[in-house]
Design a protein around this motif. Structure first.
Motif, PDB file in Angstrom:
ATOM      1  N   TYR A 159      43.007  35.525  28.352  1.00  0.00           N
ATOM      2  CA  TYR A 159      41.922  36.256  29.213  1.00  0.00           C
ATOM      3  C   TYR A 159      42.850  36.511  30.683  1.00  0.00           C
ATOM      4  O   TYR A 159      42.284  37.333  31.378  1.00  0.00           O
ATOM      5  N   GLY A 160      43.742  35.685  30.839  1.00  0.00           N
ATOM      6  CA  GLY A 160      44.472  35.601  31.932  1.00  0.00           C
ATOM      7  C   GLY A 160      43.912  34.480  33.051  1.00  0.00           C
ATOM      8  O   GLY A 160      42.634  34.224  32.961  1.00  0.00           O
ATOM      9  N   ASN A 161      44.927  34.245  33.954  1.00  0.00           N
ATOM     10  CA  ASN A 161      44.204  33.272  35.235  1.00  0.00           C
ATOM     11  C   ASN A 161      43.249  34.029  36.157  1.00  0.00           C
ATOM     12  O   ASN A 161      42.500  33.446  36.918  1.00  0.00           O
ATOM     13  N   LYS A 162      43.240  35.415  36.074  1.00  0.00           N
ATOM     14  CA  LYS A 162      42.190  36.170  37.040  1.00  0.00           C
ATOM     15  C   LYS A 162      40.782  35.484  36.685  1.00  0.00           C
ATOM     16  O   LYS A 162      39.759  35.665  37.555  1.00  0.00           O
ATOM     17  N   VAL A 163      40.626  35.461  35.439  1.00  0.00           N
ATOM     18  CA  VAL A 163      39.255  34.797  35.105  1.00  0.00           C
ATOM     19  C   VAL A 163      38.655  33.461  35.863  1.00  0.00           C
ATOM     20  O   VAL A 163      37.697  33.373  36.023  1.00  0.00           O
ATOM     21  N   HIS A 164      39.788  32.709  35.783  1.00  0.00           N
ATOM     22  CA  HIS A 164      39.445  31.248  36.108  1.00  0.00           C
ATOM     23  C   HIS A 164      39.240  31.396  37.559  1.00  0.00           C
ATOM     24  O   HIS A 164      38.487  30.795  38.326  1.00  0.00           O
ATOM     25  N   TYR A 165      39.937  32.396  38.373  1.00  0.00           N
ATOM     26  CA  TYR A 165      39.824  32.361  39.737  1.00  0.00           C
ATOM     27  C   TYR A 165      38.840  33.409  40.376  1.00  0.00           C
ATOM     28  O   TYR A 165      38.744  34.137  41.419  1.00  0.00           O
ATOM     29  N   GLN A 166      37.794  34.092  39.182  1.00  0.00           N
ATOM     30  CA  GLN A 166      37.083  35.039  39.770  1.00  0.00           C
ATOM     31  C   GLN A 166      36.138  35.018  40.948  1.00  0.00           C
ATOM     32  O   GLN A 166      35.754  35.832  41.472  1.00  0.00           O
ATOM     33  N   HIS A 167      35.557  33.777  40.936  1.00  0.00           N
ATOM     34  CA  HIS A 167      34.664  33.484  42.223  1.00  0.00           C
ATOM     35  C   HIS A 167      35.093  33.838  43.363  1.00  0.00           C
ATOM     36  O   HIS A 167      34.506  34.221  44.305  1.00  0.00           O
ATOM     37  N   HIS A 168      36.564  33.773  43.741  1.00  0.00           N
ATOM     38  CA  HIS A 168      37.208  34.098  44.982  1.00  0.00           C
ATOM     39  C   HIS A 168      36.871  35.738  45.083  1.00  0.00           C
ATOM     40  O   HIS A 168      36.377  36.225  46.184  1.00  0.00           O
ATOM     41  N   GLY A 169      37.169  36.598  44.127  1.00  0.00           N
ATOM     42  CA  GLY A 169      37.091  37.763  44.247  1.00  0.00           C
ATOM     43  C   GLY A 169      35.619  38.325  44.483  1.00  0.00           C
ATOM     44  O   GLY A 169      35.057  39.433  45.284  1.00  0.00           O
ATOM     45  N   GLU A 170      34.565  37.548  43.534  1.00  0.00           N
ATOM     46  CA  GLU A 170      33.285  38.041  43.768  1.00  0.00           C
ATOM     47  C   GLU A 170      32.651  37.609  45.121  1.00  0.00           C
ATOM     48  O   GLU A 170      31.663  38.504  45.612  1.00  0.00           O
ATOM     49  N   TRP A 171      33.184  36.547  45.759  1.00  0.00           N
ATOM     50  CA  TRP A 171      32.589  36.256  47.178  1.00  0.00           C
ATOM     51  C   TRP A 171      32.936  37.092  48.100  1.00  0.00           C
ATOM     52  O   TRP A 171      32.313  37.729  49.029  1.00  0.00           O
ATOM     53  N   PHE A 172      34.157  37.588  48.003  1.00  0.00           N
ATOM     54  CA  PHE A 172      34.871  38.730  48.850  1.00  0.00           C
ATOM     55  C   PHE A 172      33.984  40.099  48.919  1.00  0.00           C
ATOM     56  O   PHE A 172      33.524  40.644  49.760  1.00  0.00           O
ATOM     57  N   ALA A 173      33.499  40.496  47.572  1.00  0.00           N
ATOM     58  CA  ALA A 173      32.904  41.855  47.295  1.00  0.00           C
ATOM     59  C   ALA A 173      31.666  41.621  47.990  1.00  0.00           C
ATOM     60  O   ALA A 173      30.976  42.505  48.373  1.00  0.00           O
ATOM     61  N   ARG A 174      30.842  40.556  47.551  1.00  0.00           N
ATOM     62  CA  ARG A 174      29.514  40.130  48.155  1.00  0.00           C
ATOM     63  C   ARG A 174      29.426  40.104  49.600  1.00  0.00           C
ATOM     64  O   ARG A 174      28.394  40.176  50.228  1.00  0.00           O
ATOM     65  N   ASN A 175      30.666  39.880  50.397  1.00  0.00           N
ATOM     66  CA  ASN A 175      30.849  39.819  51.765  1.00  0.00           C
ATOM     67  C   ASN A 175      31.565  40.793  52.550  1.00  0.00           C
ATOM     68  O   ASN A 175      31.968  40.768  53.426  1.00  0.00           O
ATOM     69  N   GLY A 176      31.418  42.214  51.926  1.00  0.00           N
ATOM     70  CA  GLY A 176      32.043  43.165  52.463  1.00  0.00           C
ATOM     71  C   GLY A 176      33.588  43.634  52.282  1.00  0.00           C
ATOM     72  O   GLY A 176      34.021  44.088  53.468  1.00  0.00           O
TER      73      GLY A 176
END
Length: 702
Positions: A159-176
């Motif tokens: 599935y790729g390591n992007k899945v492991h680190y998804q919480h970083h991208g999700e935080w950024f999107a939730r914060n503009g």
């Protein structure tokens, strides 16, 4: 005067750095202590001292002559060009159509995630997830998040390591922010390779000038292209972050591409001392390192980010990015930021803990980007949490048939294709150019002169009509070696001499058996029956042919053999290339020094010299002959036909291969090549024919 929150943060982090520099000490780490030790023998200790000396030399000269901003600005242009080259990106690949495809889109808690792929070059697929707010007004800043070694694989599906680190991208999107999180080459949905030298024995990567760090850097450059193509993104407000491997890729892209306006590499860099002397290299795969052609220390990479905002982030108990090295990189980089008059744009964050993705590390990264990309210094109140399953974030249902990821190492850096010269003038020009390239790109680790103060020692003895000599000399500081010379007791001066360069198996089965007859060796041990037989054969050869024979093993072989453990042997070789050397490149230097020491002896000062070698030792003789005089003949057996399966010399395949080197040698000396396939050496034969050489000048035999 009231200080703003980001100024207080910077002040606190700077004070931590100063305290660490002046009074702190890192607790003993058993992993680090184990990695420091190469082995227990005298040869292992010499090698340890060698690595310490050379790493210290490079550290001491890194950024040394940068005293003012004008000097730095000039060097900065040169350094950036060198970094592109050391990552295999010179010339820079053509920017082809990205051909982006969004394979799925999911609406979540305040954000949308798009599963995307693009081709950074034809067939080199990058898979990732793009996170963006559901609601936004105008264009907003974007973060490129590059992943570390946290692969996700379930039931044989990657599935790729992007899945492991998804919480970083999700935080950024939730914060503009818009955030593009991309997979790495080895741990992406299409599995490539990072471990060429670390695990797979692919030392030809060094000869090709290839490192997967270059692929990661190029994918990052193209990821920025993609972000700037998105209508949601303010292309003038791009940042980058990632941890571990992603921390390293953050360094590469921030140093190479000024579109990055703020960077937070987390646990992605330290200094040569840590890598080479302390052995941290043993914990890293190849994606963490450039091919260090120009012999940098790593503060030079960090300095290329200046004057843009840069937060160096690490934990205090990280065994692969030790604290003292991280602080050293920070201190050296600060000197460049001070030249720009913006020390506030460089920060150092140290939190407690091991090599791990922690909330403490994330909070300061979020704050850094908020301040420099959005002008927002408010408190971070939202934690980064994961929202999606691996299945939801997967890009491909079926992998593309035209993918080149799995074997990108074979094509990423272009291999030279040499043309046969039209005439002697062109051939001379080609040779001079190749020699210059060898000296600058492959053998930069060679010294201009021997740096050892140890005097050569010659010990002599006689036996059965022979004079036996042991010549002890330093090839360079911390590299003591020996020549073993056999000649007739009644020999005349000058006399021809054959220098035979041995590989490890030849030492084990031949010279080691003869060693007791040489002065300074274990003379109390009698020759074995096999040793006595070999000695009598040698005696007959020398007396009947009235010739002298010298035997030599370069560093790492024979008496100077290092720890034989396979893992240690691998990591020893990797230490060499972090210093801008290769083991074989320095062994060629040793052969040169052996030639020089022989020619310095009265018996051989005017003698013709013949070089003999088998296998990779033959290639060492070949290259040594290009840089020494009075070599009358090369007698080479079973020499590899290419650096793809022969000795590793930095970057050599970018301008020539062994057939071209053989032709160069035949221009200077008579060459006899045994036990090879003549078809593999067609180039050498074509040059011989074109130049009209006598058929004895270059002889290629099956």
């Amino acid at each position: 005067m009231t200080q703003k929150p980001h100024q207080l943060l910077f002040l606190a982090l700077t004070l931590i750095g100063l305290l660490i520099q002046t009074g702190g000490s890192q607790a003993a780490n058993p992993v680090l202590e184990r990695r420091k030790v190469i082995g227990t023998t005298a040869a292992d200790q010499h090698l340890t001292d060698y690595f310490r000396d050379h790493a210290t030399r490079l550290a001491n000269r890194s950024l040394k002559n940068v005293k003012d901003l004008k000097t730095w600005e000039k060097k900065r242009v040169q350094y950036r060009k060198q970094l592109f080259e050391m990552l295999g990106l010179s010339p820079l690949p053509h920017k082809t159509d990205l051909k982006p495809v969004i394979t799925n889109s999911i609406t979540s808690d305040g954000f949308i995630v798009e599963n995307i792929t693009f081709q950074s070059r034809p067939g080199l697929y990058v898979t990732g997830n793009l996170y963006r707010p559901i609601k936004q007004e105008g264009k907003i800043p974007a973060i490129l998040y590059v992943c570390g070694h946290g692969g996700v694989k379930k039931n044989g599906i990657i599935y790729g390591n992007k899945v492991h680190y998804q919480h970083h991208g999700e935080w950024f999107a939730r914060n503009g922010y818009v955030c593009l999180t991309i997979d790495t080459l080895q741990l992406g949905e299409i599995e490539g390779l990072h471990h060429g030298t670390y695990r797979e024995g692919m030392w030809w990567w060094l000869s090709r000038g290839y490192t997967p760090a270059g692929v990661e850097a190029w994918n990052c450059i193209r990821a920025l292209d993609y972000l700037q193509s998105r209508p949601e993104v303010d292309g003038e407000k791009l940042g980058v972050t990632g941890r571990s491997g992603g921390g390293a890729y953050s360094w590469w892209i921030a140093a190479l591409d000024e579109r990055i306006k703020a960077a937070v590499p987390v646990a992605g860099i330290t200094n040569l001392k840590n890598y080479v002397i302390d052995g941290a290299v043993e914990g890293h795969c190849d994606c963490m390192f450039m091919v260090n052609t120009y012999q940098w220390d790593y503060a030079q990479v960090a300095a290329l980010v200046a004057p843009r905002p840069l937060l160096i982030s690490n934990t205090d108990k990280d065994s692969i990015f030790p604290l003292d090295g991280v602080v050293d990189v920070y201190n050296n980089t600060m000197k460049i930021y001070e030249l720009y008059g913006v020390p506030e744009n460089l920060g150092l964050q140290i939190t407690e803990g091991p090599h791990k993705d922690t909330q403490e590390l994330r909070i300061h990264a979020f704050h850094w980007f908020n301040h420099f990309l959005k002008g927002d210094d408010s408190l971070i109140e939202m934690a980064a949490t994961k929202f999606h399953t691996p299945e939801e974030l997967k890009v491909f249902k079926t992998l593309p048939e035209d993918q080149k990821n799995a074997k990108i190492q074979e094509t990423f850096v272009k291999q030279a294709k040499a043309k046969v010269p039209e005439d002697s003038a062109q051939w001379h020009q080609m040779q001079e150019q190749w020699k210059t390239q060898l000296q600058k790109k492959s053998f930069r680790g060679w010294l201009k002169k021997n740096d050892s103060n140890t005097k050569t020692k010659v010990e002599s003895a006689t036996r059965d009509g022979l004079t036996l000599q042991t010549i002890s000399f330093d090839s360079q500081k911390h590299v003591p070696l020996k020549l073993f010379v056999v000649m007739s007791k009644k020999s005349k001066t000058p006399q021809p001499v054959t220098l035979t360069v041995l590989n490890q198996s030849e030492w084990d089965t031949y010279l080691n058996e003869l060693a007791p007859v040489f002065p300074g060796m274990d003379s109390a041990t009698p020759l074995s029956p096999q040793g006595e037989k070999l000695f009598q054969e040698l005696r007959k050869n020398v007396l009947e042919n009235q010739t002298a024979i010298a035997y030599f093993t370069p560093r790492g072989i024979g008496l100077d053999a290092w720890n034989p453990e396979e893992r240690k042997q691998t990591q020893i070789r990797r230490r060499f290339y972090l210093l801008g050397q290769s083991l074989e490149g320095m062994q060629i230097w040793d052969v040169r020094r052996a030639i020089q020491e022989l020619q310095a002896q009265p018996e051989f000062s005017k003698s013709e010299m013949r070089l003999v070698g088998t296998g990779e030792a033959a290639a060492l003789c070949l290259y040594a002959s290009l840089f020494e005089k009075n070599i009358s003949e090369l007698d080479l057996t079973g020499m590899p036909a290419s650096h793809h399966n022969g000795p590793a010399l930095l970057n050599v395949l970018r301008f020539l291969d062994l057939p071209q080197a053989l032709a160069m040698a035949a221009s200077r000396s008579r060459v006899i090549l045994h036990k090879v396939n003549p078809k593999d050496w067609a180039y050498s034969s074509q040059v011989s024919k074109k130049m009209g050489w006598d058929e004895k000048q270059l002889q290629i035999r099956k």
